[in-house]
Design a protein around this motif. Structure first.
Motif, short mmCIF file in Angstrom:
data_model
loop_
_atom_site.label_atom_id
_atom_site.label_comp_id
_atom_site.label_asym_id
_atom_site.label_seq_id
_atom_site.Cartn_x
_atom_site.Cartn_y
_atom_site.Cartn_z
N THR A 46 1.02 -7.39 7.20
CA THR A 46 1.16 -5.84 7.28
C THR A 46 1.47 -5.24 5.91
N GLY A 47 0.70 -4.13 5.68
CA GLY A 47 0.49 -3.82 4.05
C GLY A 47 1.52 -2.80 3.70
N ILE A 48 2.19 -2.25 4.47
CA ILE A 48 3.16 -1.04 4.04
C ILE A 48 4.36 -1.20 4.63
N ASN A 49 5.15 -0.86 3.60
CA ASN A 49 6.64 -0.83 3.91
C ASN A 49 7.22 0.88 4.27
N GLN A 50 7.44 0.95 5.65
CA GLN A 50 7.95 2.31 5.99
C GLN A 50 8.31 2.54 7.42
N GLU A 51 9.35 3.22 7.32
CA GLU A 51 9.91 3.53 8.73
C GLU A 51 9.27 5.00 9.25
N LEU A 103 0.81 -1.20 0.01
CA LEU A 103 -0.08 0.00 -0.07
C LEU A 103 1.01 1.22 0.05
N PRO A 104 0.19 2.34 -0.51
CA PRO A 104 0.91 3.80 -0.12
C PRO A 104 1.37 4.02 1.24
N GLN A 105 2.54 4.72 1.21
CA GLN A 105 2.99 5.23 2.57
C GLN A 105 2.12 6.12 3.20
#
Length: 328
Positions: A295-300, A234-236
């Motif tokens: 989990t659908g987002i890859n973001q720190e 998904l979008p961040q």
């Protein structure tokens, strides 16, 4: 499992469940978190634990209406659960609810911002046991198409995220690999480059060890040197609204995801009719026997760490006699 339907027919509805069926999770088929600050703590890993014992710990936490909490870690980490009956797909109604720990900001520095706070969306997969073998087969899984699946730019915070430099694309067929670290970091420099990852979009980076959690972030019952997860990304949705790295807001998607809206809100409920196949065509399922959440987002997100979906249960709305009209 008690099946409320026999053979798959797109026009068939499951029979009424027998007395004694529970609205809640009764089995955990698989649990594999991605790396993350709460991995190995929710549930807690103890030396000697295996995949089976970790599955049992997850069931103890979120099964049978216990309402404990588990973390799925960063992008791709997942849990697969089952029930003692088929959750019926009722026309025009939402059918189940995935419980998370989403909450909203009380003091967003941006007064004109849409609803957001800690929304860490998990993508939901559903399976109907059409062959009656009491397990989810590969060809039985369908994805719940939430709001960003249909139109990412329609999210209220889309332009804010775009202006903040976030990756606002929706990636189908996304793939990420996390590599086991050689050691637990001790210096600030080592913590910033704790666990390396690479994806199939040409990106790479590190999962950071933050100041709050110092246990290993790589699942300790896994012996492999790397973990790979695949799915939709998904979008961040995380934005530093302070501009100084001290107030991150993770904005809410409109509908269709776990741990996205507060549990008491209509947007937390899921309509099985949102399930689609790999080409985006409606699945027309009569009900579901198994649910997978990842989990659908890859973001720190700075000091608060990675976006990681948390789950505390799943509820069959029909057995609970909650009538929630489908929003879309």
């Amino acid at each position: 499992m008690i099946s409320c339907s026999s053979e798959y027919d797109p026009n068939e509805k499951p029979e009424v469940c027998p007395p004694g069926s529970t609205p809640y999770i009764t089995q955990v088929l698989d649990y594999m978190p991605a790396v993350g600050q709460l991995t190995n703590t929710m549930p807690e890993y103890e030396e000697g634990d295996t995949q089976e014992t970790m599955n049992q710990k997850v069931l103890k936490a979120i099964g049978h209406n216990k309402k404990g909490m588990i973390s799925l870690g960063g992008y791709g980490g997942y849990v697969t659960v089952g029930f003692d009956h088929t959750i019926e797909n009722k026309d025009g109604l939402c059918d189940f609810r995935v419980l998370g720990n989403a909450f909203y900001s009380a003091a967003n520095p941006n007064p004109d911002a849409p609803i957001g706070g800690s929304s860490e969306p998990g993508i939901i997969m559903v399976a109907y046991d059409k062959n009656g073998n009491k397990q989810p087969d590969a060809d039985e899984w369908y994805e719940i198409a939430g709001s960003a699946h249909r139109n990412p730019s329609g999210e209220a915070w889309y332009t804010l995220a775009q202006n903040a430099g976030n990756d606002v694309h929706l990636y189908k067929g996304y793939e990420i690999t996390y590599y086991r670290p050689e050691k637990v970091p001790t210096t600030p420099e080592e913590k910033e480059k704790y666990i390396r990852w690479e994806d199939n979009q040409g990106n790479s980076g590190y999962k950071v060890m933050n100041q709050f959690y110092s246990q290993p972030y790589f699942p300790q019952w896994v012996n492999a040197d790397k973990l790979t997860f695949k799915g939709t990304c998904l979008p961040q949705n995380g934005i530093d609204e302070s501009g100084q790295g001290n107030y991150f807001v993770l904005y809410k998607f409109q509908y269709g995801y776990a741990d996205n809206a507060m549990n008491t809100e209509t947007e937390a409920a899921i309509d099985i009719d949102w399930a689609v196949d790999a080409q985006g065509n409606p699945a027309h399922l009569p009900g579901v026997d198994f649910i997978k959440i990842y989990t659908g987002i890859n973001q720190e997100n700075g000091w608060i760490g990675e976006c990681s979906t948390e789950i505390s249960g799943v509820e069959d709305l029909h057995l609970l006699k909650e009538e929630i009209r489908s929003l879309y």
